[in-house]
Design a protein around this motif. Structure first.
Motif, PDB file in Angstrom:
ATOM      1  N   LEU A  38       0.868  -1.182   0.000  1.00 26.14           N
ATOM      2  CA  LEU A  38       0.000   0.000   0.000  1.00 26.14           C
ATOM      3  C   LEU A  38       0.907   1.235   0.000  1.00 26.14           C
ATOM      4  O   LEU A  38       2.116   1.101  -0.088  1.00 26.14           O
ATOM      5  N   HIS A  39       0.319   2.364   0.094  1.00 26.32           N
ATOM      6  CA  HIS A  39       1.130   3.585   0.203  1.00 26.32           C
ATOM      7  C   HIS A  39       0.786   4.312   1.496  1.00 26.32           C
ATOM      8  O   HIS A  39      -0.150   5.111   1.527  1.00 26.32           O
ATOM      9  N   ILE A  60       4.352  10.466   0.493  1.00 20.16           N
ATOM     10  CA  ILE A  60       3.884   9.165   0.015  1.00 20.16           C
ATOM     11  C   ILE A  60       5.066   8.196   0.064  1.00 20.16           C
ATOM     12  O   ILE A  60       6.064   8.373  -0.648  1.00 20.16           O
ATOM     13  N   CYS A  61       4.971   7.228   0.954  1.00 16.18           N
ATOM     14  CA  CYS A  61       6.111   6.353   1.258  1.00 16.18           C
ATOM     15  C   CYS A  61       6.128   5.108   0.374  1.00 16.18           C
ATOM     16  O   CYS A  61       5.082   4.507   0.128  1.00 16.18           O
ATOM     17  N   GLU A  62       7.334   4.744  -0.043  1.00 19.67           N
ATOM     18  CA  GLU A  62       7.478   3.543  -0.873  1.00 19.67           C
ATOM     19  C   GLU A  62       7.423   2.309   0.016  1.00 19.67           C
ATOM     20  O   GLU A  62       8.418   1.924   0.644  1.00 19.67           O
ATOM     21  N   ASP A  63       6.280   1.687   0.054  1.00 24.99           N
ATOM     22  CA  ASP A  63       6.103   0.445   0.802  1.00 24.99           C
ATOM     23  C   ASP A  63       6.863  -0.662   0.066  1.00 24.99           C
ATOM     24  O   ASP A  63       6.953  -0.653  -1.166  1.00 24.99           O
ATOM     25  N   ILE A  72       1.912  -2.096   8.813  1.00 22.26           N
ATOM     26  CA  ILE A  72       2.984  -1.215   8.333  1.00 22.26           C
ATOM     27  C   ILE A  72       4.319  -1.752   8.829  1.00 22.26           C
ATOM     28  O   ILE A  72       4.482  -2.022  10.024  1.00 22.26           O
ATOM     29  N   SER A  73       5.238  -1.904   7.923  1.00 19.94           N
ATOM     30  CA  SER A  73       6.544  -2.467   8.290  1.00 19.94           C
ATOM     31  C   SER A  73       7.362  -1.445   9.080  1.00 19.94           C
ATOM     32  O   SER A  73       7.092  -0.238   9.046  1.00 19.94           O
TER      33      SER A  73
END
Lengths: 305, 145
Positions: free
Chosen positions: A78-79, A166-169, A198-199
């Motif tokens: 996801l983002h 916006i994070c690169e999952d 979420i990692s």
């Protein structure tokens, strides 16, 4: 071309030759139909595509269609977004015009000095409209109910601007789309179940984005900050779950979008992503769809080899 | 006024009465700012009508407000502190904000003309598509398949 609306696919059928023979679907009236075809192209994205594939169980494919790798529904990405908004003293006029404007990818690539890999894009947001300001205000406790409502609203309206990150999952097998054992939709088709956390890596990105963005906003004159991470209401794009790759044991479709297992089955949506990138995915999905349809066209004489 | 007739309403007479009280508590009228409250007739009709999209959640909000004593002699301040920010109220409060802040009188009070801000003109002559000239002159931005 004929577009059939208000239909819902139950499963992809497979013939004795191991090729997809068509799809079984419910039409607008709820009547089950079978549409035979020589090629099946899926464009149902990161949840819909694995759901249909996992629902397409047969003797040849007991674990779901195109799933010899066991990776259908795995690695859901996801983002996660962070939102860092500044409240300014002067009117910004930001609610006029496009919502997003300048982007920064200063922290997009892996930085050795940071404690996470990959990164994120900052998207600056010009400001919020009338309703969005009210929603932000009341749900963050900045705009109260009752007598103080109007004064508090006017302190926020036309005075908010900031960034979202916006994070690169990254792909992780424990994030999945599976079939729910109990819940079915109105047609009796097993529903998808998303399992996601979420990692640590993505969380560190979010934390970093929240820590650094205020530097810019404060320098620009922000007197207060409104921070939300992860952003509940946006950004949860659906990717991976039918990943692309050259190795049939490590991917679901090959490098031009064809299923490794079923030679006339193609996927042209976000489920074939192998990384998520720190940007919105639609244009990449469109590009992949164009690329894969070009490949189908170019390889028409030996498409099922 | 809403086109909704009473028999179409999602809410009983009692529920409407409670909801009316509740939305007026969330956004009261203001003489200082010359704005109506969310319990204004037009805005309240919009709230009732728009609740159709999410009526189960709105009913939950009403039920929660009743359980906290709305409509009884519980002091307003105490009632407000119990309801404000409670997750059960979130969909209902969102609905109230959506309907209240699209009311023309409210928008005018904020200095916003109740229409899209651009283009600077308001009524385009019929069949005048010149706004799209720049787009058409740009040419294709995609390639042929």
């Amino acid at each position: 071309m004929e577009l059939r609306t208000w239909c819902r696919v139950k499963e992809i059928n497979v013939g004795e030759d191991g090729l997809a023979s068509g799809v079984t679907y419910f039409d607008a009236g709820g009547v089950e139909q079978f549409q035979p075809d020589n090629v099946v192209i899926m464009a149902c994205n990161g949840v819909g595509t694995p759901r249909i594939l996992l629902n397409s169980v047969s003797e040849q494919f007991p674990g779901g269609l195109a799933n010899s790798s066991g990776l259908v529904g795995k690695n859901l990405m996801l983002h996660p977004y962070a939102s860092i908004q500044g409240v300014f003293d002067e009117p910004l006029d930001g609610y006029r015009g496009p919502h997003d404007s300048i982007w920064s990818q200063e922290f997009y690539e892996t930085g050795k000095e940071r404690d996470f890999v990959r990164g994120f894009t900052y998207e600056t947001t010009r400001g919020r409209g009338v309703v969005a300001t009210a929603l932000t205000g009341v749900h963050t406790g900045r705009i109260p109910w009752g007598a103080g409502h109007h004064d508090a609203y006017r302190k926020l309206f036309n005075r908010i601007a900031g960034v979202v990150a916006i994070c690169e999952d990254l792909p992780e097998e424990h994030n999945t789309v599976t079939l729910d054992p109990n819940i079915k939709d109105a047609h009796g088709i097993p529903a998808p179940r998303m399992t996601y956390s979420i990692s640590d890596n993505s969380q560190k990105m979010l934390d970093f984005a929240v820590a650094r963005a205020p530097e810019t906003l404060r320098a620009a004159g922000a007197t207060d900050l409104i921070i939300e991470q992860p952003l509940a209401g946006g950004g949860w794009h659906l990717m991976d779950t039918a990943r692309m790759g050259t190795d049939p044991q490590k991917s679901v479709v090959n490098e031009w979008g064809r299923s490794h297992d079923v030679k006339n089955l193609f996927v042209v949506d976000g489920s074939i992503f192998v990384t998520s990138a720190g940007v919105n995915p639609t244009r990449t999905i469109q590009t992949l769809a164009l690329y894969i349809t070009d490949q189908i066209k170019k390889r028409l004489t030996h498409l099922f080899d | 006024m809403s086109d909704t007739i009473a028999t179409d309403s999602l809410f009983s007479v009692e529920e409407r009465k409670v909801l009316h009280e509740l939305v007026g508590m969330i956004v009261p009228s203001s003489v200082t700012h010359s704005v109506p409250g969310a319990d204004d007739e037009i805005i309240f009709a919009d709230i009732l009508d728009s609740a159709r999209a999410n009526d189960a959640q709105i009913h939950k909000g009403i039920a929660h407000a009743l359980s906290c004593g709305l409509g009884s002699d519980v002091p307003l301040k105490q009632l407000q502190s119990e309801l404000e920010g409670h997750p059960a109220m979130t969909p209902l409060v969102s609905l109230v904000m959506q309907c209240y802040y699209r009311d023309e009188r409210v928008m005018v009070s904020l200095g916003i003309e109740p229409r899209a801000p651009f283009p600077n003109g308001f009524e385009l002559p019929q069949d005048d598509w010149s706004m799209l000239d720049a787009v058409q002159n740009r040419g294709k931005i995609w390639r042929d398949a």
